[in-house]
Design a protein around this motif. Structure first.
Motif, PDB file in Angstrom:
ATOM      1  N   GLY A  45      66.620  69.509 103.822  1.00 60.32           N
ATOM      2  CA  GLY A  45      66.483  70.790 103.406  1.00 60.32           C
ATOM      3  C   GLY A  45      65.312  71.061 102.416  1.00 60.32           C
ATOM      4  O   GLY A  45      64.573  70.230 102.032  1.00 60.32           O
ATOM      5  N   ASP A  90      74.121  75.570 110.832  1.00 61.89           N
ATOM      6  CA  ASP A  90      73.158  76.126 111.463  1.00 61.89           C
ATOM      7  C   ASP A  90      72.218  77.091 110.775  1.00 61.89           C
ATOM      8  O   ASP A  90      73.026  78.207 110.539  1.00 61.89           O
ATOM      9  N   ASP A  91      71.092  77.174 110.385  1.00 63.99           N
ATOM     10  CA  ASP A  91      70.458  78.012 109.672  1.00 63.99           C
ATOM     11  C   ASP A  91      71.097  78.468 108.252  1.00 63.99           C
ATOM     12  O   ASP A  91      71.008  79.570 108.008  1.00 63.99           O
ATOM     13  N   SER A  92      71.591  77.456 107.670  1.00 63.51           N
ATOM     14  CA  SER A  92      72.213  77.981 106.454  1.00 63.51           C
ATOM     15  C   SER A  92      71.120  77.973 105.291  1.00 63.51           C
ATOM     16  O   SER A  92      70.139  77.090 105.289  1.00 63.51           O
ATOM     17  N   SER A  93      71.693  78.735 104.048  1.00 59.91           N
ATOM     18  CA  SER A  93      70.747  78.884 103.350  1.00 59.91           C
ATOM     19  C   SER A  93      71.321  78.535 101.929  1.00 59.91           C
ATOM     20  O   SER A  93      72.464  78.603 101.913  1.00 59.91           O
ATOM     21  N   SER A 132      81.225  81.474 109.475  1.00 59.37           N
ATOM     22  CA  SER A 132      80.211  81.980 108.622  1.00 59.37           C
ATOM     23  C   SER A 132      80.715  82.739 107.048  1.00 59.37           C
ATOM     24  O   SER A 132      81.501  83.451 106.958  1.00 59.37           O
ATOM     25  N   TYR A 157      76.761  79.471 104.094  1.00 57.72           N
ATOM     26  CA  TYR A 157      76.797  78.443 105.487  1.00 57.72           C
ATOM     27  C   TYR A 157      77.213  79.064 106.625  1.00 57.72           C
ATOM     28  O   TYR A 157      78.077  80.082 106.691  1.00 57.72           O
ATOM     29  N   ARG A 158      76.656  78.559 107.637  1.00 58.75           N
ATOM     30  CA  ARG A 158      76.693  79.015 109.017  1.00 58.75           C
ATOM     31  C   ARG A 158      76.820  77.772 109.674  1.00 58.75           C
ATOM     32  O   ARG A 158      75.939  76.879 109.917  1.00 58.75           O
ATOM     33  N   ARG A 207      83.077  79.125 115.501  1.00 62.02           N
ATOM     34  CA  ARG A 207      81.901  79.213 114.596  1.00 62.02           C
ATOM     35  C   ARG A 207      82.286  80.033 113.251  1.00 62.02           C
ATOM     36  O   ARG A 207      82.826  80.971 113.227  1.00 62.02           O
ATOM     37  N   MET A 251      61.093  72.881 110.468  1.00 60.17           N
ATOM     38  CA  MET A 251      61.111  73.626 109.190  1.00 60.17           C
ATOM     39  C   MET A 251      60.933  72.758 107.894  1.00 60.17           C
ATOM     40  O   MET A 251      60.177  72.840 106.934  1.00 60.17           O
ATOM     41  N   LYS A 252      61.500  71.412 108.002  1.00 62.51           N
ATOM     42  CA  LYS A 252      61.125  70.451 107.001  1.00 62.51           C
ATOM     43  C   LYS A 252      59.718  70.003 107.051  1.00 62.51           C
ATOM     44  O   LYS A 252      59.111  69.800 105.798  1.00 62.51           O
ATOM     45  N   TYR A 304      66.262  76.307 102.664  1.00 61.22           N
ATOM     46  CA  TYR A 304      67.122  75.999 104.014  1.00 61.22           C
ATOM     47  C   TYR A 304      68.202  74.940 103.518  1.00 61.22           C
ATOM     48  O   TYR A 304      67.633  74.061 102.548  1.00 61.22           O
TER      49      TYR A 304
END
Length: 195
Positions: free
Chosen positions: A141, A175-178, A59, A47-48, A57, A1-2, A170
């Motif tokens: 990110g 993990d896949d936090s936005s 979230s 946040y995940r 885990r 993604m970066k 991102y």
């Protein structure tokens, strides 16, 4: 993604520099400005990730604020502005050390200016941002950013730039936090030349 965000920033550079196709556009002067900038705003992080405390885990949505300061570089061509900045940013989320980070942030924004009078213009624009590692943790990110603001010609060589900014992208932890950010920044830039 970066890598996708790096490609978006490069694409913005290419679009801005090669926008004109006739000879008159090629001969037009591009005025360049550089100067300091500061800003602040609010963050909302979805946040995940894995919690080592509970061994599960997690979230959750975490809110906080950010402050930043750095260098602003602008290229003015008629009603268009290419704006690039390098800032050091501190994200603070109370009681959440996993997301309270400081790091570098690079932004690139293509803006359009609407002249209100000879010294004041309203601006709006879209672009991309990239966040890189801070001094104490591994981090990366990035995403999209937008700005609505003003440009005030303080003198022949100085401009004051004020923007209300928003960013979404991102978040480099978990993990896949936005992260969604809304804030404001002000900069004072000096004409350093033309290209």
């Amino acid at each position: 993604m970066k890598n996708n965000f790096k490609k978006m920033i490069i694409l913005l550079f290419i679009i801005f520099y090669f926008n004109g196709s006739n000879k008159a556009d090629a001969e037009e002067l591009f005025f360049t400005y550089i100067g300091p900038t500061i800003g602040a705003g609010m963050n909302q992080i979805a946040y995940r990730g894995w919690s080592s405390d509970s061994d599960t885990r997690v979230s959750r949505v975490i809110t906080g604020y950010y402050v930043n300061g750095g260098c602003l570089f602008d290229i003015f061509v008629r009603n268009f502005i290419g704006e690039f900045s390098l800032d050091y940013i501190y994200n603070h989320s109370s009681g959440e050390p996993e997301v309270s980070l400081y790091h570098l942030i690079y932004t690139g924004t293509a803006k359009y200016a609407f002249a209100v009078n000879p010294v004041l213009s309203l601006t709006c624009g879209l672009g991309a941002y990239l966040e890189t590692q801070p001094s104490n943790k591994s981090y990366s990110g990035g995403g999209l950013n937008g700005a609505i603001g003003t440009v005030y010609d303080a003198s022949r060589d100085w401009k004051i730039i004020f923007d209300v900014t928003t960013r979404y992208g991102y978040f480099g932890r978990g993990d896949d936090s936005s992260k969604f950010s809304l804030g404001a920044k002000i900069g004072m830039v000096y004409k350093v030349g033309r290209i």
